[in-house]
Design a protein around this motif. Structure first.
Motif, short mmCIF file in Angstrom:
data_model
loop_
_atom_site.label_atom_id
_atom_site.label_comp_id
_atom_site.label_asym_id
_atom_site.label_seq_id
_atom_site.Cartn_x
_atom_site.Cartn_y
_atom_site.Cartn_z
N PHE A 44 -6.76 32.55 10.37
CA PHE A 44 -6.46 31.43 9.47
C PHE A 44 -5.35 30.59 10.08
CE2 PHE A 44 -9.38 32.76 6.52
CZ PHE A 44 -9.05 33.84 5.73
N ASN A 76 -11.64 47.21 6.40
CA ASN A 76 -12.33 45.94 6.11
C ASN A 76 -13.76 45.90 6.65
OD1 ASN A 76 -12.16 43.33 4.86
ND2 ASN A 76 -12.00 42.38 6.88
N PHE A 130 -15.34 28.52 8.18
CA PHE A 130 -14.47 27.41 8.57
C PHE A 130 -14.57 26.31 7.52
CE2 PHE A 130 -13.27 29.35 12.28
CZ PHE A 130 -14.20 29.39 13.31
N GLU A 150 -22.97 37.65 25.31
CA GLU A 150 -22.60 36.39 24.68
C GLU A 150 -21.16 36.53 24.22
OE1 GLU A 150 -26.85 35.83 22.32
OE2 GLU A 150 -25.12 36.78 21.34
N PRO A 151 -20.42 35.42 24.10
CA PRO A 151 -19.05 35.52 23.59
C PRO A 151 -19.05 36.11 22.18
CG PRO A 151 -19.51 33.30 24.42
CD PRO A 151 -20.80 34.01 24.40
N ILE A 152 -18.04 36.94 21.89
CA ILE A 152 -17.86 37.44 20.53
C ILE A 152 -16.84 36.53 19.86
CG2 ILE A 152 -17.25 39.41 19.09
CD1 ILE A 152 -19.34 40.34 20.91
N ILE A 153 -17.26 35.88 18.79
CA ILE A 153 -16.41 34.87 18.15
C ILE A 153 -15.89 35.36 16.81
CG2 ILE A 153 -16.28 32.48 17.35
CD1 ILE A 153 -16.83 32.75 20.37
N ILE A 183 -14.25 43.62 1.05
CA ILE A 183 -14.52 43.27 2.45
C ILE A 183 -14.27 41.77 2.58
CG2 ILE A 183 -16.20 43.29 4.33
CD1 ILE A 183 -16.04 46.05 3.34
N ILE A 184 -13.33 41.40 3.42
CA ILE A 184 -12.91 40.00 3.52
C ILE A 184 -13.36 39.38 4.85
CG2 ILE A 184 -10.96 38.42 3.42
CD1 ILE A 184 -11.38 40.01 0.83
N PHE A 185 -14.02 38.24 4.74
CA PHE A 185 -14.37 37.48 5.94
C PHE A 185 -14.12 36.01 5.63
CE2 PHE A 185 -18.51 35.75 4.57
CZ PHE A 185 -18.80 36.57 3.49
N SER A 186 -14.60 35.08 6.45
CA SER A 186 -14.28 33.68 6.17
C SER A 186 -15.35 32.72 6.67
CB SER A 186 -12.95 33.30 6.81
OG SER A 186 -13.05 33.31 8.22
N VAL A 236 -11.78 31.85 2.09
CA VAL A 236 -11.84 33.30 2.13
C VAL A 236 -13.12 33.75 1.44
CG1 VAL A 236 -10.66 35.43 1.48
CG2 VAL A 236 -9.33 33.35 1.91
N ARG A 289 -26.19 39.73 15.68
CA ARG A 289 -25.56 39.07 16.84
C ARG A 289 -24.04 39.10 16.72
NH1 ARG A 289 -29.55 35.36 18.94
NH2 ARG A 289 -28.11 34.90 20.66
N ASN A 290 -23.37 38.49 17.68
CA ASN A 290 -21.91 38.30 17.65
C ASN A 290 -21.15 39.59 17.39
OD1 ASN A 290 -19.72 36.41 17.91
ND2 ASN A 290 -19.41 36.48 15.70
N GLY A 291 -21.62 40.67 18.00
CA GLY A 291 -20.92 41.94 17.83
C GLY A 291 -20.78 42.34 16.36
N LYS A 292 -21.72 41.85 15.53
CA LYS A 292 -21.71 42.12 14.08
C LYS A 292 -20.46 41.60 13.36
CE LYS A 292 -24.99 45.83 14.53
NZ LYS A 292 -25.31 47.23 14.40
N GLN A 293 -19.73 40.71 14.01
CA GLN A 293 -18.68 39.98 13.30
C GLN A 293 -19.41 38.85 12.56
OE1 GLN A 293 -15.27 40.90 13.19
NE2 GLN A 293 -16.38 42.68 14.02
N TRP A 294 -19.18 38.72 11.27
CA TRP A 294 -20.01 37.85 10.44
C TRP A 294 -19.77 36.36 10.59
CZ3 TRP A 294 -19.51 40.80 5.09
CH2 TRP A 294 -20.16 42.04 5.22
N LEU A 295 -18.65 35.97 11.21
CA LEU A 295 -18.22 34.57 11.18
C LEU A 295 -19.31 33.57 11.54
CD1 LEU A 295 -15.88 32.49 10.86
CD2 LEU A 295 -15.44 32.83 13.30
N GLU A 350 -30.81 27.37 15.85
CA GLU A 350 -30.43 28.67 16.43
C GLU A 350 -30.74 29.86 15.52
OE1 GLU A 350 -28.28 26.09 16.08
OE2 GLU A 350 -28.21 25.37 18.17
N LEU A 403 -11.25 40.00 10.69
CA LEU A 403 -10.39 38.93 10.18
C LEU A 403 -9.02 39.40 9.70
CD1 LEU A 403 -10.08 35.91 9.35
CD2 LEU A 403 -11.01 36.56 7.14
N LEU A 404 -9.01 40.37 8.77
CA LEU A 404 -7.72 40.73 8.17
C LEU A 404 -6.73 41.23 9.23
CD1 LEU A 404 -8.56 42.44 4.75
CD2 LEU A 404 -7.90 40.09 5.22
N ASP A 448 -8.23 22.53 11.68
CA ASP A 448 -9.37 22.90 10.86
C ASP A 448 -9.76 24.36 11.12
OD1 ASP A 448 -12.68 23.12 10.90
OD2 ASP A 448 -11.91 21.94 9.22
N TRP A 475 -27.68 36.10 12.80
CA TRP A 475 -26.36 36.02 13.42
C TRP A 475 -25.35 36.93 12.73
CZ3 TRP A 475 -25.18 33.99 17.99
CH2 TRP A 475 -26.15 33.18 18.57
N GLN A 502 -14.89 44.21 9.89
CA GLN A 502 -14.78 42.78 10.12
C GLN A 502 -13.34 42.52 10.54
OE1 GLN A 502 -17.45 40.48 9.94
NE2 GLN A 502 -18.43 42.50 9.96
#
Lengths: 314, 265
Positions: free
Chosen positions: B136, B201, A136, B129-132, A131-134, A109, A200-206, A152, B206-207, B106, A196, B204
């Motif tokens: 959890f 959040n 892997f 592009e895919p949104i990823i 603000i919570i993100f993660s 987390v 990028r990625n729709g501004k989702q930070w993952l 990349e 996630l939550l 994982d 990124w 973002q």
């Protein structure tokens, strides 16, 4: 009138009574490998920068992963305490490869914008809620492993963080109970690909946060009781020897207990779960001009009482 | 001129030659519990809605978790194939509790905006592009478990999804090689707390996506070879018997191979 001898004895007794019984040494748990071992073992680091005592040799009934060690709570912890109090052979540090203190946790987390000055340097208001993100678990590497610059990204940045490691399962944990759920602390480097993360990625930070090798951890899991006050530790980051971040964990907006209470509203915490608690100002992306990591750079992330992790960028 | 008997034999041989040898039944791997077992076991579901064959009874050297089973690749898969071809005792479905086919992975990687019409209904442009994003592993529950409405949200929503389960480790996987990395498929429900996902959040996701119980999976991991074409399957969601989502996986913008190639960068 007491004799000087008795006065000294009396004073010593008072001294002992004033402070609760504390182990003379900090408990610094590690996962490590050596060329002679078939698989990683658990160990005790003999102080910051010290050698390693093999816990599995001390007690062959102990599990070999930190995750299983933490899951068994007091049972395994008491074995480690006995080992700490015993004179045991110490493997020289040069013979040991340190792994991250925890590998394959259920979750990593991360907390964004958790230092007031870090919000200021990016010109954003201080958040009302964490603000919570993660990241892997596959991004975790050891305290002396390499950070691999991905083809990349052009904008890989540093972020030193205090990491909290959960020791006890819980959900809806009250802030006042939270510390009892903490196994200990370690140093984390929340490596971030800013292109990124922010554009990028729709501004989702993952994606920007979770490239392989983007989560160095270590050098040891320093247990909760071994840290005087986790919210009053110097925390700093050096790139090629130059200080780029320098602060104290007392600048955290939401402290460990509040973060555990906040996140455990949503999810159950399990032993081994890691929380990266945010980074102080001084990251590369907000400098004028922005500065990013390049091949050959060496990053040192250090937290007082815990230690230093050193990662070369390749 | 062939006799009718020989003609039928000849035709049958041609028939066999035209199609590669396929198992007569699909391989449907499950993790399950029963009151008699000390811990969860691996099993084979006997067809959609069928009972369960205990794989660990069939071969006690098999691991007991799907994660370990998949990690051992062909070794364990061949045991399952033998079991599938053998007449074995089947536990009645009523006696079995299905767990999610995979637990403690994982990572649970999620893809947003991957159906053209789903973008349309929210008035957003189709992404280049895919949104990823992710959930959890602690959000995973079984195919018949309860979804717990959290007191913290007023806006919990449904989302039926095709889930891909990876079988082989890989990085920088080319799309043309991607299917070889797939163990199989299962049904997923990407339960979402929209208030948290879209407004809280710091936006973002996630939550809002990872509350406990927000990832039901199952009923089985249907192996890749057992699915005719994963990108031509009807997919639907019903709430209290009423159809709320109904489409086909052929509407996916980025298909399985492209998603694996993208994320494995």
């Amino acid at each position: 009138m007491l004799s000087s001898g008795k006065r000294r004895l009396f004073s010593a007794l008072l001294h002992v009574q004033k402070r609760p019984c504390q182990p003379s040494r900090a408990m610094r748990l590690v996962q490590f490998q050596t060329p002679h071992l078939e698989e990683p073992h658990l160990g005790l680091e003999s102080g910051i920068g010290g050698g390693v005592v093999d816990l599995n040799t001390f007690d062959p009934t102990l599990p070999k992963t930190m995750l299983q060690f933490l899951e068994q709570g007091e049972t395994t912890l008491s074995v480690a305490r006995r080992a700490l109090a015993t004179q045991l052979p110490v493997l020289p540090r040069s013979q040991v490869t340190f792994l991250a203190p925890v590998t394959r946790p259920d979750k990593v987390v991360c907390v964004g914008m958790n230092y007031a000055d870090h919000c200021k340097e990016q010109n954003v208001r201080v958040p009302k809620e964490p603000i919570i993100f993660s990241k892997f678990s596959s991004s975790i590497v050891g305290p002396y492993d390499e950070i691999i610059l991905p083809p990349e990204s052009e904008e890989v940045d540093w972020e030193v963080e205090l990491a909290v490691i959960i020791g006890k399962k819980g959900k809806h944990i009250k802030a006042t109970d939270a510390m009892a759920h903490v196994a200990g602390f370690t140093v984390a480097h929340d490596v971030s690909a800013r292109d990124w993360q922010m554009r990028r990625n729709g501004k989702q930070w993952l994606l920007g946060k979770t490239f392989d090798t983007f989560c160095p951890l270590g050098p040891a899991l320093v247990t909760r009781d071994s840290i005087t006050d986790p919210h009053n530790l110097k925390i700093c980051c050096r790139v090629n020897g130059e200080v780029v971040q320098s602060s104290s964990t007392n600048q955290m907006l939401f402290k460990t207990e509040e973060l555990i209470a906040w996140v455990s509203q949503f999810v159950t915490f399990y032993p081994g779960d890691i929380i990266l608690t945010g980074t102080p100002p001084g990251v590369g992306v907000f400098r004028k001009p922005p500065v990013f990591l390049k091949k050959g750079d060496e990053v040192q992330c250090e937290i007082e009482e815990i230690g230093v992790i050193v990662n070369k960028v390749v």
